[in-house]
Design a protein around this motif. Structure first.
Motif, PDB file in Angstrom:
ATOM      1  N   GLU A  28       0.818  -1.220   0.000  1.00 47.21           N
ATOM      2  CA  GLU A  28       0.000   0.000   0.000  1.00 47.21           C
ATOM      3  C   GLU A  28       0.848   1.265   0.000  1.00 47.21           C
ATOM      4  O   GLU A  28       0.300   2.361   0.028  1.00 47.21           O
ATOM      5  N   GLY A  29       2.162   1.132   0.039  1.00 43.52           N
ATOM      6  CA  GLY A  29       3.036   2.298   0.006  1.00 43.52           C
ATOM      7  C   GLY A  29       3.229   2.905   1.383  1.00 43.52           C
ATOM      8  O   GLY A  29       3.163   2.213   2.404  1.00 43.52           O
ATOM      9  N   PRO A  30       3.449   4.229   1.473  1.00 41.92           N
ATOM     10  CA  PRO A  30       3.707   4.878   2.758  1.00 41.92           C
ATOM     11  C   PRO A  30       2.558   4.726   3.756  1.00 41.92           C
ATOM     12  O   PRO A  30       2.782   4.583   4.953  1.00 41.92           O
ATOM     13  N   GLN A  31       1.318   4.736   3.271  1.00 40.30           N
ATOM     14  CA  GLN A  31       0.185   4.577   4.190  1.00 40.30           C
ATOM     15  C   GLN A  31       0.167   3.169   4.770  1.00 40.30           C
ATOM     16  O   GLN A  31      -0.154   2.969   5.940  1.00 40.30           O
ATOM     17  N   GLY A  32       0.557   2.190   3.978  1.00 38.36           N
ATOM     18  CA  GLY A  32       0.648   0.812   4.482  1.00 38.36           C
ATOM     19  C   GLY A  32       1.744   0.674   5.520  1.00 38.36           C
ATOM     20  O   GLY A  32       1.598  -0.087   6.489  1.00 38.36           O
ATOM     21  N   ARG A  33       2.855   1.410   5.322  1.00 35.63           N
ATOM     22  CA  ARG A  33       3.933   1.419   6.312  1.00 35.63           C
ATOM     23  C   ARG A  33       3.434   1.961   7.641  1.00 35.63           C
ATOM     24  O   ARG A  33       3.665   1.392   8.708  1.00 35.63           O
ATOM     25  N   LEU A  34       2.693   3.079   7.598  1.00 35.60           N
ATOM     26  CA  LEU A  34       2.145   3.660   8.820  1.00 35.60           C
ATOM     27  C   LEU A  34       1.118   2.735   9.468  1.00 35.60           C
ATOM     28  O   LEU A  34       1.064   2.624  10.697  1.00 35.60           O
ATOM     29  N   ASN A  35       0.308   2.059   8.666  1.00 31.70           N
ATOM     30  CA  ASN A  35      -0.671   1.127   9.228  1.00 31.70           C
ATOM     31  C   ASN A  35       0.021  -0.030   9.938  1.00 31.70           C
ATOM     32  O   ASN A  35      -0.427  -0.466  11.006  1.00 31.70           O
ATOM     33  N   LYS A  36       1.105  -0.511   9.340  1.00 29.51           N
ATOM     34  CA  LYS A  36       1.864  -1.588   9.980  1.00 29.51           C
ATOM     35  C   LYS A  36       2.455  -1.114  11.305  1.00 29.51           C
ATOM     36  O   LYS A  36       2.420  -1.831  12.313  1.00 29.51           O
ATOM     37  N   LEU A  37       2.981   0.104  11.329  1.00 28.59           N
ATOM     38  CA  LEU A  37       3.539   0.646  12.567  1.00 28.59           C
ATOM     39  C   LEU A  37       2.453   0.873  13.615  1.00 28.59           C
ATOM     40  O   LEU A  37       2.666   0.627  14.802  1.00 28.59           O
ATOM     41  N   ARG A  38       1.279   1.349  13.180  1.00 30.20           N
ATOM     42  CA  ARG A  38       0.177   1.552  14.124  1.00 30.20           C
ATOM     43  C   ARG A  38      -0.250   0.237  14.757  1.00 30.20           C
ATOM     44  O   ARG A  38      -0.489   0.172  15.973  1.00 30.20           O
ATOM     45  N   LYS A  39      -0.347  -0.815  13.969  1.00 26.73           N
ATOM     46  CA  LYS A  39      -0.727  -2.124  14.509  1.00 26.73           C
ATOM     47  C   LYS A  39       0.312  -2.625  15.504  1.00 26.73           C
ATOM     48  O   LYS A  39      -0.024  -3.205  16.530  1.00 26.73           O
ATOM     49  N   THR A  40       1.580  -2.370  15.210  1.00 26.42           N
ATOM     50  CA  THR A  40       2.635  -2.841  16.100  1.00 26.42           C
ATOM     51  C   THR A  40       2.666  -2.036  17.394  1.00 26.42           C
ATOM     52  O   THR A  40       2.846  -2.609  18.472  1.00 26.42           O
ATOM     53  N   VAL A  41       2.494  -0.723  17.318  1.00 21.00           N
ATOM     54  CA  VAL A  41       2.438   0.103  18.529  1.00 21.00           C
ATOM     55  C   VAL A  41       1.236  -0.307  19.369  1.00 21.00           C
ATOM     56  O   VAL A  41       1.320  -0.431  20.599  1.00 21.00           O
ATOM     57  N   ASN A  42       0.108  -0.545  18.712  1.00 16.64           N
ATOM     58  CA  ASN A  42      -1.098  -0.998  19.396  1.00 16.64           C
ATOM     59  C   ASN A  42      -0.846  -2.330  20.118  1.00 16.64           C
ATOM     60  O   ASN A  42      -1.214  -2.504  21.282  1.00 16.64           O
ATOM     61  N   ALA A  43      -0.200  -3.260  19.442  1.00 16.80           N
ATOM     62  CA  ALA A  43       0.096  -4.571  20.045  1.00 16.80           C
ATOM     63  C   ALA A  43       1.095  -4.435  21.186  1.00 16.80           C
ATOM     64  O   ALA A  43       1.001  -5.155  22.185  1.00 16.80           O
ATOM     65  N   LEU A  44       2.049  -3.518  21.066  1.00 19.82           N
ATOM     66  CA  LEU A  44       3.019  -3.316  22.143  1.00 19.82           C
ATOM     67  C   LEU A  44       2.332  -2.817  23.407  1.00 19.82           C
ATOM     68  O   LEU A  44       2.612  -3.296  24.510  1.00 19.82           O
ATOM     69  N   PHE A  45       1.408  -1.878  23.266  1.00 17.83           N
ATOM     70  CA  PHE A  45       0.693  -1.389  24.443  1.00 17.83           C
ATOM     71  C   PHE A  45      -0.263  -2.444  24.999  1.00 17.83           C
ATOM     72  O   PHE A  45      -0.520  -2.475  26.189  1.00 17.83           O
ATOM     73  N   LYS A  46      -0.764  -3.310  24.137  1.00 19.88           N
ATOM     74  CA  LYS A  46      -1.709  -4.331  24.580  1.00 19.88           C
ATOM     75  C   LYS A  46      -0.999  -5.481  25.296  1.00 19.88           C
ATOM     76  O   LYS A  46      -1.384  -5.877  26.389  1.00 19.88           O
ATOM     77  N   TYR A  47       0.061  -6.024  24.681  1.00 18.09           N
ATOM     78  CA  TYR A  47       0.726  -7.215  25.212  1.00 18.09           C
ATOM     79  C   TYR A  47       1.977  -6.904  26.028  1.00 18.09           C
ATOM     80  O   TYR A  47       2.460  -7.762  26.744  1.00 18.09           O
ATOM     81  N   GLU A  48       2.562  -5.746  25.848  1.00 24.22           N
ATOM     82  CA  GLU A  48       3.743  -5.241  26.545  1.00 24.22           C
ATOM     83  C   GLU A  48       5.030  -5.981  26.210  1.00 24.22           C
ATOM     84  O   GLU A  48       6.083  -5.644  26.718  1.00 24.22           O
ATOM     85  N   ARG A  49       4.959  -7.001  25.381  1.00 24.92           N
ATOM     86  CA  ARG A  49       6.175  -7.669  24.879  1.00 24.92           C
ATOM     87  C   ARG A  49       5.841  -8.289  23.535  1.00 24.92           C
ATOM     88  O   ARG A  49       4.846  -8.989  23.400  1.00 24.92           O
ATOM     89  N   LEU A  50       6.682  -8.019  22.529  1.00 24.35           N
ATOM     90  CA  LEU A  50       6.473  -8.540  21.185  1.00 24.35           C
ATOM     91  C   LEU A  50       7.765  -9.143  20.657  1.00 24.35           C
ATOM     92  O   LEU A  50       8.856  -8.676  20.981  1.00 24.35           O
TER      93      LEU A  50
END
Length: 184
Positions: A28-50
């Protein structure tokens, strides 16, 4: 503006952030990069270890650190901070966790809020370097083993006493040889 006032304008991150972003490929280009980062930040706050690829973990760490530092600095009443948290955190109950759980936990920290470890490679399967990204103070067991004080183990005490006896014997030999040289 003097130097003290300039430092108050922007929060200071406690990690090194590369001025150029990592190349996270996405169809998806740059927007896909940001979406991937958003999902990872979200998962980090949810699980606290990735556990994830090193490049993605390193990039995510900068965004998570920035979000936590802004939340600590301004709190939940600051509109731009709330907009930033709303953008980066997709699950809205995690915004509550950020301000009510993580901010009090990290309020007095003098170090970074996250830890990034390189994970070992499973040689034939994984080609990309893996890593573990975690929030400090999480409820999980520590990754790096804590060093135990092993001085008082019986074998170490015996070895220390044997070293002392050996050195005392050698010092006596040296003093005897020096006395014999003086007598000659």
């Amino acid at each position: 503006m003097n130097q003290a006032e300039v430092s108050q304008l922007m929060s200071k991150l406690r990690i090194r952030v590369n001025p150029r972003h990592k190349n996270l490929k996405s169809p998806e280009g740059p927007q896909g990069r940001l979406n991937k980062l958003r999902k990872t930040v979200n998962a980090l706050f949810k699980y606290e270890r990735l556990e994830l690829n090193y490049t993605l973990a390193d990039e995510t760490r900068g965004y998570a650190e920035r979000l936590i530092s802004e939340a600590i600095r301004h709190g939940d009443t600051h509109k731009p901070t709330m907009e930033m948290a709303d953008y980066w955190i997709e699950e809205k109950q995690l915004i509550h966790k950020l301000f009510k759980v993580l901010v009090p936990r990290f309020n007095d920290y003098q170090t970074s809020y996250t830890m990034l470890y390189r994970a070992p490679k499973a040689y034939p399967e994984i080609v990309y370097p893996r890593s573990v990204l975690e929030l400090r103070g999480n409820p999980f067991p520590v990754i790096l083993p804590q060093r135990l004080d092993q001085r008082n183990f019986i074998h170490n005490v015996l070895l220390d006493e044997a070293k002392k006896a050996y050195r005392a014997e050698k010092y006596e030999e040296i003093t005897k040889s020096l006395e014999e040289q003086r007598e000659e």
